[in-house]
Every structure is written in structure tokens, then in C-alpha cells.
Design a protein around this motif. Structure first.
Motif, short mmCIF file in Angstrom:
data_model
loop_
_atom_site.label_atom_id
_atom_site.label_comp_id
_atom_site.label_asym_id
_atom_site.label_seq_id
_atom_site.Cartn_x
_atom_site.Cartn_y
_atom_site.Cartn_z
N LYS A 270 0.84 -1.20 0.00
CA LYS A 270 0.00 0.00 0.00
C LYS A 270 0.87 1.25 0.00
O LYS A 270 0.60 2.23 -0.71
N LYS A 271 1.95 1.24 0.78
CA LYS A 271 2.86 2.38 0.83
C LYS A 271 3.50 2.60 -0.54
O LYS A 271 3.60 3.75 -1.01
N LEU A 272 3.93 1.51 -1.18
CA LEU A 272 4.56 1.63 -2.49
C LEU A 272 3.57 2.18 -3.52
O LEU A 272 3.93 3.03 -4.35
N LYS A 273 2.33 1.73 -3.45
CA LYS A 273 1.30 2.22 -4.38
C LYS A 273 1.11 3.73 -4.21
O LYS A 273 1.04 4.47 -5.20
N ASP A 274 1.07 4.20 -2.97
CA ASP A 274 0.92 5.64 -2.72
C ASP A 274 2.10 6.42 -3.26
O ASP A 274 1.93 7.51 -3.83
N ILE A 275 3.30 5.88 -3.08
CA ILE A 275 4.50 6.57 -3.56
C ILE A 275 4.48 6.68 -5.09
O ILE A 275 4.78 7.73 -5.65
N VAL A 276 4.13 5.58 -5.76
CA VAL A 276 4.07 5.59 -7.22
C VAL A 276 3.03 6.60 -7.70
O VAL A 276 3.27 7.39 -8.63
N GLN A 277 1.86 6.61 -7.07
CA GLN A 277 0.81 7.55 -7.47
C GLN A 277 1.26 8.99 -7.22
O GLN A 277 0.95 9.89 -8.01
N PHE A 278 1.97 9.21 -6.14
CA PHE A 278 2.48 10.55 -5.82
C PHE A 278 3.46 11.01 -6.90
O PHE A 278 3.37 12.14 -7.40
N VAL A 279 4.38 10.14 -7.27
CA VAL A 279 5.37 10.49 -8.30
C VAL A 279 4.68 10.82 -9.61
O VAL A 279 4.99 11.83 -10.26
N LEU A 280 3.73 9.99 -10.02
CA LEU A 280 3.02 10.23 -11.28
C LEU A 280 2.24 11.53 -11.24
O LEU A 280 2.20 12.27 -12.23
N LYS A 281 1.63 11.83 -10.10
CA LYS A 281 0.85 13.06 -9.98
C LYS A 281 1.77 14.28 -10.06
O LYS A 281 1.46 15.27 -10.73
N VAL A 282 2.92 14.21 -9.39
CA VAL A 282 3.88 15.32 -9.43
C VAL A 282 4.36 15.54 -10.86
O VAL A 282 4.40 16.68 -11.35
N LEU A 283 4.72 14.47 -11.55
CA LEU A 283 5.21 14.59 -12.92
C LEU A 283 4.14 15.17 -13.84
O LEU A 283 4.43 16.00 -14.70
N ASN A 284 2.90 14.75 -13.64
CA ASN A 284 1.82 15.24 -14.50
C ASN A 284 1.55 16.73 -14.28
O ASN A 284 1.36 17.48 -15.23
N VAL A 285 1.55 17.15 -13.00
CA VAL A 285 1.24 18.55 -12.68
C VAL A 285 2.37 19.49 -13.08
O VAL A 285 2.15 20.61 -13.51
N THR A 286 3.61 19.01 -12.95
CA THR A 286 4.76 19.90 -13.17
C THR A 286 5.30 19.87 -14.59
O THR A 286 6.20 20.65 -14.92
N LYS A 287 4.77 19.02 -15.45
CA LYS A 287 5.36 18.88 -16.78
C LYS A 287 5.23 20.15 -17.62
O LYS A 287 6.02 20.39 -18.52
N SER A 288 4.22 20.96 -17.29
CA SER A 288 4.02 22.18 -18.07
C SER A 288 4.66 23.42 -17.44
O SER A 288 4.57 24.52 -17.99
N LEU A 289 5.31 23.24 -16.30
CA LEU A 289 5.95 24.39 -15.66
C LEU A 289 7.19 24.80 -16.44
O LEU A 289 7.90 23.94 -16.99
N PRO A 290 7.47 26.09 -16.49
CA PRO A 290 8.70 26.54 -17.18
C PRO A 290 9.95 26.02 -16.49
O PRO A 290 9.97 25.92 -15.26
N LYS A 291 10.93 25.70 -17.26
CA LYS A 291 12.17 25.19 -16.68
C LYS A 291 12.99 26.32 -16.10
O LYS A 291 12.97 27.42 -16.59
#
Length: 250
Positions: free
Chosen positions: A229-250
């Protein structure tokens, strides 16, 4: 980002963390204890953030707290993606140990609530022996009924403990504190998760090498009964961060 006291405010999604060293956190909480003020402290890792994203009432609690502590390299990694880099990761167990030492040094009062009955008893006995100057207001296991929870809240309001450690696991521990914090006038209230298990000796903390390499989470996942369950939460967290931040300016 903006500075507040000796901290920097850093946002991950819409959660505002305070970035400061372990000593900075200790100095803040020592001041609260000396002045008989109250504080609701949440040490948040990716699991807590993902639980908050699933549970609106819990999210409101996490967002509302003034003292949101970054606990874990996952939060630090995410802050870099949000271009608000958190410099300090504060393990909840280490902050708890420092607070216990401070309580022992000054003869502060303590109430502990949570964990299995045998773990809570062992935690009490261990801390009592290690820190004999702490004044105990109560030590209560985590399997009490609703009526007993109400009585415990009244007990906190009447006895006014300086330090209240709640180890029910998230989100229960933060929800209980949120239900109590407005009824008390002093005390540091902090959710400590599995800290009772660690400090009682029931569960071993990750070896020092894991902590130095900042991969303590790997040890927890591989040894905890809820590791998947902990691993699932971590994976979901990583994917959510990547999805939200992909459009941010570098």
C-alpha cells in the motif's frame, strides 16, 4: 516562496510546507512550550499527501495546519519539481525524540495515545525509564471506543499536557487532533505514526546506511506489513507530481 520566522514556505501542490532545519523546528517548539502556547504539527510524507488527495476532510486539515513538516525525500524531490526546493527533510521520529528530551529537561507533561495496548505500555515504560523527569498525564492505547475518545479529549482540556503524541496512523491521528485542538489552550499536538513502535523497540528503524543514503523509505516498504500500500501511494504521488509539473517553465 516566502520566509516566515526562520523558515521558508514551500508549496507542493497546494500544501504549504515550512522548510527549516531540525534545530530550527526544535527552537520553535521549545518557544511554544515555554510560552504555554499550542501547536498542531503534521509531519507529512507522500502517503499523507495522497491520502489527503483522496479524502477532502483530511485535505482540509492538512492544508489548515500552520506547521506542516516535510518528512521524507519524496516531498523534497517534489518540491524541486515545483521549483520551490525544500532543503531540510525532518524525520518524525527524530523530532519526537528531541521533544521527549526537551520534556525531560524541563519536567514537561506528556500524554501518549495510540498503538496496540502492548506497544503503548512498552513505549510508556521505555520513555519513563529513559526520561524520568517527564510528568505523565496519561498513556492510552489506540483501541478505545467513541465514548472513551470523548473522555480523553476532556482529559486533555482539563490536564493541559505540554506534549501530546498521537500514534493512530494517518488519517485517524490528524483527524483526532483536529477534533481536540480548538478545545485546549496549550500543548504541542503531533501525529507520530509508527514512532511508538520504533521507540518501544517493537520495530527497528532503518539501518544508518539507509538513512544516510536517504532511502529509509525502501526499508520501510520492504519490512512493513502495509508495504504494498505504501509503495502504491508513492508511485501515485510520483506520477501526480510529474503530470502537474510537466508544463511548468524550466
Amino acid at each position: 516562496m516566502r520566509e516566515i520566522m526562520n523558515f521558508r514556505e514551500c508549496r507542493v501542490f497546494d500544501y504549504t510546507f515550512l522548510d527549516g532545519s531540525l534545530d530550527t523546528w526544535l527552537q520553535l517548539l521549545k518557544q511554544k512550550l515555554r510560552n504555554e502556547e499550542k501547536a498542531f504539527v503534521i509531519t507529512a510524507n507522500p502517503e499523507i499527501i495522497m491520502q489527503a488527495e483522496r479524502d477532502l476532510s483530511y485535505k482540509q486539515i492538512v492544508k489548515k495546519t500552520k506547521y506542516l513538516v516535510p518528512d521524507g525525500v519524496g516531498i523534497q524531490w517534489a518540491s524541486k519539481r515545483f521549483q520551490q526546493t525544500i532543503q531540510h527533510v525532518i524525520p518524525g521520529v527524530e523530532l519526537t525524540e528531541l521533544l521527549l528530551r526537551e520534556a525531560n529537561k524541563n519536567g514537561y507533561s506528556l500524554l501518549s495515545y495510540g498503538a496496540r495496548p502492548e506497544v503503548q505500555t512498552k513505549f510508556y515504560e521505555t520513555v519513563r525509564d529513559r526520561y524520568p523527569n517527564i510528568r505523565w498525564v496519561g498513556h492510552v492505547h489506540g483501541f478505545i471506543n467513541e465514548g472513551e475518545k470523548v473522555q480523553l479529549a476532556k482529559h486533555c482540556a482539563e490536564e493541559r499536557p505540554d506534549l501530546v503524541l498521537v500514534g493512530l496512523g494517518m488519517p485517524l491521528q490528524e483527524k483526532w487532533i483536529a477534533s481536540v485542538i480548538d478545545e485546549v489552550d496549550k500543548g504541542i499536538y503531533i501525529g507520530v505514526g509508527g514512532t511508538f513502535d520504533v521507540l518501544s523497540g517493537e520495530v527497528k528503524r532503518a539501518p544508518k546506511l539507509f538513512r544516510l543514503l536517504k532511502i529509509e523509505w525502501v526499508y520501510r516498504i520492504s519490512t512493513h506489513k502495509r508495504g504494498k500500500k505504501k509503495l502504491k501511494d508513492i508511485v501515485q504521488f510520483v506520477l501526480k507530481v510529474l503530470n502537474v509539473t510537466k508544463s511548468l517553465p524550466k
